[in-house]
Design a protein around this motif. Structure first.
Motif, PDB file in Angstrom:
ATOM      1  N   ARG A 109       0.810  -1.216   0.000  1.00 58.92           N
ATOM      2  CA  ARG A 109       0.000   0.000   0.000  1.00 58.92           C
ATOM      3  C   ARG A 109       0.847   1.271   0.000  1.00 58.92           C
ATOM      4  O   ARG A 109       0.347   2.364  -0.283  1.00 58.92           O
ATOM      5  N   THR A 110       2.129   1.127   0.325  1.00 59.93           N
ATOM      6  CA  THR A 110       3.013   2.290   0.434  1.00 59.93           C
ATOM      7  C   THR A 110       3.010   3.121  -0.844  1.00 59.93           C
ATOM      8  O   THR A 110       2.999   4.355  -0.805  1.00 59.93           O
ATOM      9  N   GLY A 111       2.976   2.462  -1.984  1.00 59.10           N
ATOM     10  CA  GLY A 111       3.016   3.162  -3.261  1.00 59.10           C
ATOM     11  C   GLY A 111       1.785   3.965  -3.587  1.00 59.10           C
ATOM     12  O   GLY A 111       1.779   4.749  -4.555  1.00 59.10           O
ATOM     13  N   SER A 112       0.726   3.797  -2.800  1.00 59.46           N
ATOM     14  CA  SER A 112      -0.485   4.606  -2.972  1.00 59.46           C
ATOM     15  C   SER A 112      -0.514   5.777  -1.992  1.00 59.46           C
ATOM     16  O   SER A 112      -1.525   6.486  -1.918  1.00 59.46           O
ATOM     17  N   ARG A 113       0.590   5.994  -1.259  1.00 56.06           N
ATOM     18  CA  ARG A 113       0.620   7.015  -0.205  1.00 56.06           C
ATOM     19  C   ARG A 113       1.757   8.026  -0.408  1.00 56.06           C
ATOM     20  O   ARG A 113       2.215   8.636   0.550  1.00 56.06           O
ATOM     21  N   THR A 114       2.191   8.199  -1.624  1.00 56.28           N
ATOM     22  CA  THR A 114       3.344   9.053  -1.894  1.00 56.28           C
ATOM     23  C   THR A 114       2.960  10.537  -1.839  1.00 56.28           C
ATOM     24  O   THR A 114       1.784  10.897  -1.919  1.00 56.28           O
ATOM     25  N   PRO A 115       3.962  11.424  -1.711  1.00 61.23           N
ATOM     26  CA  PRO A 115       3.686  12.858  -1.560  1.00 61.23           C
ATOM     27  C   PRO A 115       2.887  13.461  -2.712  1.00 61.23           C
ATOM     28  O   PRO A 115       3.092  13.121  -3.881  1.00 61.23           O
ATOM     29  N   MET A 116       2.006  14.376  -2.350  1.00 59.11           N
ATOM     30  CA  MET A 116       1.205  15.116  -3.312  1.00 59.11           C
ATOM     31  C   MET A 116       2.111  15.965  -4.199  1.00 59.11           C
ATOM     32  O   MET A 116       3.070  16.583  -3.721  1.00 59.11           O
ATOM     33  N   ARG A 117       1.798  15.991  -5.488  1.00 53.55           N
ATOM     34  CA  ARG A 117       2.557  16.792  -6.441  1.00 53.55           C
ATOM     35  C   ARG A 117       1.860  18.146  -6.622  1.00 53.55           C
ATOM     36  O   ARG A 117       0.828  18.237  -7.279  1.00 53.55           O
ATOM     37  N   TRP A 118       2.449  19.170  -6.022  1.00 59.90           N
ATOM     38  CA  TRP A 118       1.824  20.491  -6.043  1.00 59.90           C
ATOM     39  C   TRP A 118       2.286  21.358  -7.205  1.00 59.90           C
ATOM     40  O   TRP A 118       1.499  22.089  -7.787  1.00 59.90           O
ATOM     41  N   ASN A 119       3.595  21.311  -7.518  1.00 61.24           N
ATOM     42  CA  ASN A 119       4.109  22.160  -8.594  1.00 61.24           C
ATOM     43  C   ASN A 119       5.388  21.560  -9.170  1.00 61.24           C
ATOM     44  O   ASN A 119       5.748  20.415  -8.846  1.00 61.24           O
ATOM     45  N   GLY A 120       6.080  22.323  -9.993  1.00 57.12           N
ATOM     46  CA  GLY A 120       7.293  21.825 -10.635  1.00 57.12           C
ATOM     47  C   GLY A 120       8.556  22.113  -9.876  1.00 57.12           C
ATOM     48  O   GLY A 120       9.666  21.905 -10.384  1.00 57.12           O
ATOM     49  N   GLY A 121       8.461  22.603  -8.651  1.00 50.66           N
ATOM     50  CA  GLY A 121       9.625  22.949  -7.853  1.00 50.66           C
ATOM     51  C   GLY A 121      10.236  21.755  -7.137  1.00 50.66           C
ATOM     52  O   GLY A 121       9.951  20.589  -7.455  1.00 50.66           O
ATOM     53  N   LYS A 122      11.049  22.057  -6.156  1.00 50.33           N
ATOM     54  CA  LYS A 122      11.729  21.020  -5.367  1.00 50.33           C
ATOM     55  C   LYS A 122      10.708  20.090  -4.725  1.00 50.33           C
ATOM     56  O   LYS A 122       9.722  20.533  -4.129  1.00 50.33           O
ATOM     57  N   ASN A 123      10.946  18.801  -4.865  1.00 53.45           N
ATOM     58  CA  ASN A 123      10.045  17.776  -4.307  1.00 53.45           C
ATOM     59  C   ASN A 123       8.595  18.006  -4.733  1.00 53.45           C
ATOM     60  O   ASN A 123       7.656  17.720  -3.987  1.00 53.45           O
ATOM     61  N   ALA A 124       8.423  18.497  -5.947  1.00 51.11           N
ATOM     62  CA  ALA A 124       7.096  18.780  -6.518  1.00 51.11           C
ATOM     63  C   ALA A 124       6.263  19.684  -5.625  1.00 51.11           C
ATOM     64  O   ALA A 124       5.036  19.619  -5.621  1.00 51.11           O
ATOM     65  N   GLY A 125       6.963  20.553  -4.853  1.00 49.41           N
ATOM     66  CA  GLY A 125       6.261  21.494  -4.001  1.00 49.41           C
ATOM     67  C   GLY A 125       5.729  20.918  -2.717  1.00 49.41           C
ATOM     68  O   GLY A 125       5.112  21.636  -1.927  1.00 49.41           O
ATOM     69  N   PHE A 126       5.984  19.632  -2.471  1.00 56.80           N
ATOM     70  CA  PHE A 126       5.493  19.008  -1.241  1.00 56.80           C
ATOM     71  C   PHE A 126       6.276  19.470  -0.027  1.00 56.80           C
ATOM     72  O   PHE A 126       5.715  19.698   1.051  1.00 56.80           O
ATOM     73  N   SER A 127       7.588  19.616  -0.160  1.00 54.15           N
ATOM     74  CA  SER A 127       8.439  19.912   0.986  1.00 54.15           C
ATOM     75  C   SER A 127       9.739  20.556   0.526  1.00 54.15           C
ATOM     76  O   SER A 127      10.234  20.284  -0.573  1.00 54.15           O
ATOM     77  N   ASP A 128      10.310  21.388   1.398  1.00 49.57           N
ATOM     78  CA  ASP A 128      11.626  21.978   1.140  1.00 49.57           C
ATOM     79  C   ASP A 128      12.759  21.114   1.682  1.00 49.57           C
ATOM     80  O   ASP A 128      13.932  21.466   1.555  1.00 49.57           O
ATOM     81  N   ALA A 129      12.415  19.998   2.296  1.00 49.82           N
ATOM     82  CA  ALA A 129      13.429  19.140   2.909  1.00 49.82           C
ATOM     83  C   ALA A 129      14.331  18.497   1.863  1.00 49.82           C
ATOM     84  O   ALA A 129      13.944  18.326   0.703  1.00 49.82           O
ATOM     85  N   GLU A 130      15.526  18.129   2.286  1.00 54.66           N
ATOM     86  CA  GLU A 130      16.446  17.426   1.389  1.00 54.66           C
ATOM     87  C   GLU A 130      15.979  16.001   1.140  1.00 54.66           C
ATOM     88  O   GLU A 130      16.238  15.421   0.087  1.00 54.66           O
ATOM     89  N   GLU A 131      15.314  15.437   2.119  1.00 52.13           N
ATOM     90  CA  GLU A 131      14.790  14.071   1.976  1.00 52.13           C
ATOM     91  C   GLU A 131      13.362  14.040   2.471  1.00 52.13           C
ATOM     92  O   GLU A 131      13.063  14.508   3.574  1.00 52.13           O
ATOM     93  N   THR A 132      12.463  13.494   1.676  1.00 52.17           N
ATOM     94  CA  THR A 132      11.053  13.434   2.050  1.00 52.17           C
ATOM     95  C   THR A 132      10.689  12.053   2.594  1.00 52.17           C
ATOM     96  O   THR A 132      11.395  11.061   2.351  1.00 52.17           O
ATOM     97  N   TYR A 133       9.587  12.021   3.293  1.00 55.82           N
ATOM     98  CA  TYR A 133       9.093  10.795   3.926  1.00 55.82           C
ATOM     99  C   TYR A 133       9.055   9.630   2.947  1.00 55.82           C
ATOM    100  O   TYR A 133       9.489   8.515   3.248  1.00 55.82           O
TER     101      TYR A 133
END
Length: 508
Positions: free
Chosen positions: A377-401
Motif C-alpha cells: 500500500r506504500t506506493g499509494s501514499r506518496t507525496p502530493m505533487r503540487w508544482n514543478g519545484g523542489k520535491n514537486a512542491g510538497f516539501s523543502d526538505a532534502e529528503e522526504t518521507y
C-alpha cells in the motif's frame, strides 16, 4: 444543519496527512500544511475532509496503531493546530472527519501496558487475553501473540502483532475466559471510546470514519451484537452531539446503516461489496473503466441498486475512487479520458463520493519498499505533487518521507485547459448544485452494458447521465434537452454520439 441534509450534497476529500503538504520543512506532511491547502480543497468543490490517523503512534501501521487517542502526534503538530484546522475548514464550508480506530491500539498504549501487567488491575479486561501462555486466544480470524508480556496469557491481535485487539466481548463465548459482550466488566472500555468521540467532537470535529467497524464483538456471526453495540454507543454520543457524522468501513451498507446506525457505509473492495466494486476499477483490462474493456456495469448496478433500496432512505452509501489501502491508484492503467469518465460516474451516482488526494491530478502508484507498515500500500501514499519545484512542491526538505513520483502537478494541470483537474472540479461543483444529483435523489438505470445510461431525479429536476468508459464509438437514441456537462461526446437532437471515452449530463 441536520447531518443527513448536508450529506445529501457532500463531496469528500481523503487526506493521508504524512504525504499531503509539509509546512515546516522536515519532509513529513503536517496539520499546518493541510490548513495552507484548504483553499485548494474548497476550490476543488469538496465540502468534507476525511483525515487518516494523526494521533500519537509508533506508526508501525501508518497511524492505525494508536498510542494516545486524544493527542495529535508531534510529527503532525499539536491539538491546537488540529482545532485551528477545524475552525479554518468550517469558515470555508468544509467539515472534517477524523479516523477512529476502535478495534485495537498500539502495544505501546498505556491501556495495554497496564493490561499486560502480571497483577490484575482496572485495565486487565480492556484486551482479549487467554488464561495462560499455554492456551491459544485465536478464533474468528484472530491471531495470537505469545510470551511477550509479564501477564500469564496470550493476547489476540486484529491485524499486525503490535495491534492488540480491544475487548468488546463475545456474542457466543466458547471458552470460560471469553467474556459475553453484555458483561458489565466491559463497560469501562466502551465509556473510554465514547469519551474519545466526545472529546474531539467538543473541539470541533464533525464526526468520524470508523476503521474496521464490523470487527468489535467476536464470534458474532450475523453481526447483530456488533450492530447493537454501535447503536448503544451512538445513542450516548449523539445525545450530546446530534450532528455528528459516522462513516463505517464495513462494506455492507444495509447492515452498517440499517442495523448499526451509521450515517454512511463505504462500498469497498472487500466484504459484501467486493465483486461489484472491483468490477469497476482494479481488475486491469477486465475492469469496466479500462480502455477497450468489454466489462459491463451490470455487476455494480445490480448490487448497488439493491443495497440502496434496503437502506430505505435512512442513510447513504459512500463511494470512493480510491483510498490509502487500495492498490493501485485510480489513474493507473487509464488514460486521461477514461479517468474523466470514472470521475463522472463517481460524481453522478446517488452515493456520497470520496476523492483520494492526488487522484484528481492523475497521480500513479509507485512500487516502493514498505514504510510505516504500508507494504504494497506504500506506493499509494506518496507525496502530493503540487508544482514543478523542489520535491514537486510538497516539501523543502532534502529528503522526504517517501519519494515524490513523476507526473503532472496541481499547478501544471491548473494551467492546462481540459485537464483532469478541471474536470474533477467541474463535476464536484455540478454535484453540489444540481438537486437531481443529491445522494438522496432517485436513480433509474436505463442501460448497463457497454455504456451506462441512467436517470437521476429530485428537487423538481430530471437529468440523464451517460458514461462511456472504454472508448467504443456508440450512438444512443434518447430524448434529452440541454447538456449541462460533457466530454468526448456530442448531443445532437435525440442522439448522443460518443467519439471517445467520456460522459454526458443533460437535462430531460
Amino acid at each position: 444543519m441536520d447531518r443527513k441534509e448536508w450529506l445529501k450534497s457532500a463531496v469528500f476529500y481523503e487526506i493521508y496527512p504524512t504525504s499531503f503538504f509539509d509546512a515546516n520543512g522536515d519532509g513529513v506532511g503536517d496539520v499546518e500544511g493541510i490548513i495552507r491547502k484548504l483553499d485548494y480543497i474548497a476550490g476543488l468543490g469538496c465540502n468534507g475532509i476525511w483525515l487518516n490517523p494523526l494521533f500519537c503512534s509508533p506508526f508501525r501501521d501508518g497511524g492505525y496503531d494508536v498510542a494516545d487517542y486524544k493527542r495529535v502526534d508531534p510529527r503532525f503538530g499539536t491539538n491546537e493546530d488540529l482545532v485551528r484546522l477545524f475552525k479554518e475548514a468550517k469558515e470555508r464550508g468544509i467539515r472534517v472527519l477524523l479516523d477512529l480506530v476502535p478495534g485495537h491500539t498500539s502495544d505501546t498504549h498505556p491501556w495495554f501496558r497496564r493490561s499486560a501487567e502480571a497483577a490484575r488491575n482496572e485495565y486487565s479486561d480492556y484486551y482479549i487475553w487467554s488464561p495462560n501462555v499455554w492456551t491459544d486466544a485465536r478464533g474468528e480470524g484472530l491471531r495470537t501473540v505469545n510470551g511477550m508480556c509479564p501477564r500469564d496469557g496470550n493476547y489476540a491481535v486484529n491485524f499486525f502483532s503490535m495491534q492488540p485487539a480491544l475487548n468488546y466481548g463475545y456474542a457466543a463465548p466458547t471458552e470460560p475466559w471469553q467474556i459475553y459482550w453484555r458483561d458489565a466488566r466491559l463497560l469501562p472500555l466502551r465509556r473510554e471510546i465514547e469519551g474519545v468521540m466526545k472529546f474531539w467532537l467538543g473541539l470541533g470535529c464533525a464526526g468520524f470514519r470508523v476503521d474496521m467497524a464490523a470487527s468489535l464483538v467476536k464470534n458474532d456471526a450475523d453481526k447483530s451484537a456488533t450492530c447493537a453495540l454501535w447503536r448503544e454507543m451512538f445513542s450516548v454520543v449523539r445525545g450530546e452531539y446530534p450532528e455528528a457524522v459516522f462513516v463505517s468501513e464495513w462494506s455492507d451498507p444495509p447492515r452498517a446503516v440499517g442495523e448499526a446506525g451509521f450515517d454512511m457505509d463505504f462500498f469497498l473492495h472487500f466484504g459484501a461489496c467486493e465483486p461489484a466494486y472491483m468490477s469497476l476499477f482494479r481488475r486491469g483490462a477486465e475492469s469496466v473503466f479500462s480502455r477497450g474493456s468489454k466489462g459491463a456495469f451490470a455487476p455494480f448496478f445490480d448490487t448497488f441498486v439493491q443495497m440502496r433500496a434496503q437502506l430505505g432512505g435512512n442513510g447513504f452509501i459512500a463511494l470512493p475512487g480510491g483510498n490509502h489501502d487500495m492498490v493501485p491508484r485510480l489513474s493507473d492503467g487509464k488514460d486521461e479520458a477514461v479517468a474523466k469518465a470514472a470521475y463522472a460516474f463517481l460524481s453522478t451516482l446517488p452515493a456520497v463520493p470520496f476523492f483520494y488526494y492526488g487522484d484528481e491530478i492523475g497521480m500513479r502508484y509507485q512500487k516502493l519498499d514498505s514504510k510505516d507498515g504500508g507494504y504494497d500500500r506504500t506506493g499509494s501514499r506518496t507525496p502530493m505533487r503540487w508544482n514543478g519545484g523542489k520535491n514537486a512542491g510538497f516539501s523543502d526538505a532534502e529528503e522526504t518521507y517517501l519519494p515524490v513520483g513523476e507526473g503532472e502537478s496541481a499547478e501544471s494541470m491548473e494551467a492546462r485547459e481540459g485537464s483532469l483537474l478541471h474536470t474533477v472540479r467541474a463535476l464536484a461543483r455540478l454535484r453540489r448544485t444540481q438537486p437531481a444529483l443529491a445522494a438522496s435523489a432517485e436513480l433509474r438505470v436505463l442501460q448497463k452494458e457497454g455504456v451506462a445510461v441512467y436517470e437521476r431525479s429530485g428537487g423538481g429536476q430530471r437529468l440523464l447521465v451517460a458514461v462511456n468508459p472504454n472508448g467504443a464509438a456508440v450512438s444512443l437514441p434518447f430524448a434529452a434537452g440541454k447538456a449541462l456537462a460533457s466530454e468526448g461526446c456530442t448531443l445532437e437532437g435525440e442522439t448522443l454520439a460518443f467519439a471517445d471515452a467520456g460522459y454526458m449530463i443533460a437535462q430531460i
